[in-house]
Design a protein around this motif. Structure first.
Motif, PDB file in Angstrom:
ATOM      1  N   GLU A   7      39.750  45.176  25.589  1.00 22.73           N
ATOM      2  CA  GLU A   7      38.504  45.660  26.172  1.00 22.73           C
ATOM      3  C   GLU A   7      37.277  45.197  25.392  1.00 22.73           C
ATOM      4  O   GLU A   7      37.247  45.241  24.169  1.00 22.73           O
ATOM      5  N   ASP A  75      34.864  47.869  38.573  1.00 24.14           N
ATOM      6  CA  ASP A  75      34.827  47.472  37.158  1.00 24.14           C
ATOM      7  C   ASP A  75      36.236  47.106  36.714  1.00 24.14           C
ATOM      8  O   ASP A  75      37.226  47.548  37.310  1.00 24.14           O
ATOM      9  N   VAL A  76      36.299  46.286  35.656  1.00 25.27           N
ATOM     10  CA  VAL A  76      37.596  45.749  35.234  1.00 25.27           C
ATOM     11  C   VAL A  76      38.210  46.506  34.053  1.00 25.27           C
ATOM     12  O   VAL A  76      39.381  46.307  33.745  1.00 25.27           O
ATOM     13  N   GLU A  77      37.431  47.352  33.380  1.00 23.20           N
ATOM     14  CA  GLU A  77      37.930  47.942  32.130  1.00 23.20           C
ATOM     15  C   GLU A  77      38.315  49.417  32.320  1.00 23.20           C
ATOM     16  O   GLU A  77      37.527  50.223  32.832  1.00 23.20           O
ATOM     17  N   ARG A 101      39.014  50.461  39.634  1.00 24.28           N
ATOM     18  CA  ARG A 101      39.351  49.431  38.642  1.00 24.28           C
ATOM     19  C   ARG A 101      39.936  48.242  39.393  1.00 24.28           C
ATOM     20  O   ARG A 101      40.870  48.408  40.187  1.00 24.28           O
ATOM     21  N   VAL A 102      39.373  47.063  39.145  1.00 21.49           N
ATOM     22  CA  VAL A 102      39.805  45.861  39.866  1.00 21.49           C
ATOM     23  C   VAL A 102      40.185  44.764  38.874  1.00 21.49           C
ATOM     24  O   VAL A 102      39.816  44.817  37.697  1.00 21.49           O
ATOM     25  N   GLU A 103      40.884  43.790  39.358  1.00 19.68           N
ATOM     26  CA  GLU A 103      41.126  42.559  38.591  1.00 19.68           C
ATOM     27  C   GLU A 103      39.936  41.624  38.826  1.00 19.68           C
ATOM     28  O   GLU A 103      39.324  41.665  39.902  1.00 19.68           O
ATOM     29  N   PRO A 104      39.600  40.766  37.859  1.00 26.33           N
ATOM     30  CA  PRO A 104      38.557  39.771  38.135  1.00 26.33           C
ATOM     31  C   PRO A 104      38.965  38.934  39.352  1.00 26.33           C
ATOM     32  O   PRO A 104      40.138  38.678  39.553  1.00 26.33           O
TER      33      PRO A 104
END
Ligand SMILES: C[S@@+](CC[C@H](N)C(=O)[O-])C[C@H]1O[C@@H](n2cnc3c(N)ncnc32)[C@H](O)[C@@H]1O
Length: 260
Positions: A7, A75-77, A101-104
């Motif tokens: 992170e 957001d990814v984190e 929460r998503v993956e890039p």
């Protein structure tokens, strides 16, 4: 900035940035910059996606103050998402704000499903500006706006030694691009009514005030969330940043474009 595991924004970093820019805000200017970005746009009753929704202050502002019907924060984190969700729950806005929460990569949203794609100082973490612009165009309904603030570099060549030093000190996976590249990416995606505004003149002044807080009267407040060494690291980042603000190479911009 120091990292924990994978992170880039561990909890101490989130608390530090909130102390600098306000509860729920992890970027300069807080609610006032959001107001400038949205100026002239009709937000009430709209569906908005916020790319890189961070600590949750902006989704809450969009729903609570601007009357958005629905805000999807991406957001990814994991630490960031948990922090934002807790804030949304405390605000009692879970029925209108969803933090995902998503993956890039492409947004997990249907085509033509949102009225506004918003982002504040997060696209700097997404190197492929062209793919992002195309994806923003895809998820917008006709007539919708892509409106964002981001951290840009004035050219697309090699960063100067000062810029390279600043980027290394941030240690945040920055993928900075020029205003010209952003404009080309927006045009290629199909956006019209494109505008870009250089915020360097504003932020280079504000950054000096922030450095004065870090080194002077505000230091004790920052020491409640960071230890001395980590705070000194931040002072080093701000000093390096001011060098590249003064040269103009680091040039935060606001930009927007409309899907016809
Ligand atoms: C500087 S913070 C800004 C947060 C918020 N927009 C604000 O202004 O307070 C950048 C955020 O972007 C998120 N981020 C990084 N890469 C991302 C990606 N590929 N997609 C979405 N968010 C990302 C980070 O986790 C972080 O929460």
């Amino acid at each position: 900035m120091s990292t924990t595991g994978e992170e880039h924004y561990p909890q101490d970093s989130i608390l530090f940035l909130e102390k600098m820019w306000g509860d729920g805000f992890l970027s300069p200017g807080g609610p006032e910059e959001v107001r400038r970005l949205l100026s002239g746009l009709d937000v009430a009753g709209r569906t908005i996606v916020d790319i890189g929704s961070g600590a949750g202050g902006i989704p809450i502002l969009l729903a609570d103050r601007y009357g958005a019907a629905s805000v999807i924060g991406l957001d990814v984190e994991a630490t960031m998402v948990a922090h934002a969700r807790a804030k949304v729950e405390r605000a009692g806005l879970q029925d209108r704000i969803e933090i995902r929460r998503v993956e890039p990569g492409p947004m997990p949203l249907p085509d033509a499903s949102v009225d506004i794609v918003f982002s504040k100082d997060s696209i700097v973490h997404i190197p492929d500006k062209e793919a992002l612009a195309a994806d923003a165009f895809r998820v917008l309904k006709p007539g919708g706006w892509f409106v964002a603030s981001d951290w840009l570099i004035f050219h697309d060549g090699e960063p100067s030694p000062g810029m390279a030093d600043y980027i290394a000190k941030e240690d945040l996976d920055f993928g900075m691009a020029s205003p010209a590249r952003y404009r080309r990416a927006l045009e290629a995606a199909g956006f019209v009514d494109i505008s870009l505004t250089n915020r360097n003149p504003w932020y280079r002044t504000v950054a000096r005030e922030e450095l004065a807080r870090l080194e002077g009267a505000g230091r004790d407040a920052f020491l409640t969330v960071l230890d001395e060494a980590a705070l000194d690291e931040q002072v080093g980042i701000w000093r390096a940043m001011i060098v590249v603000f003064d040269s103009g190479e680091h040039c935060p911009h606001h930009f927007r474009g409309r899907k016809p």
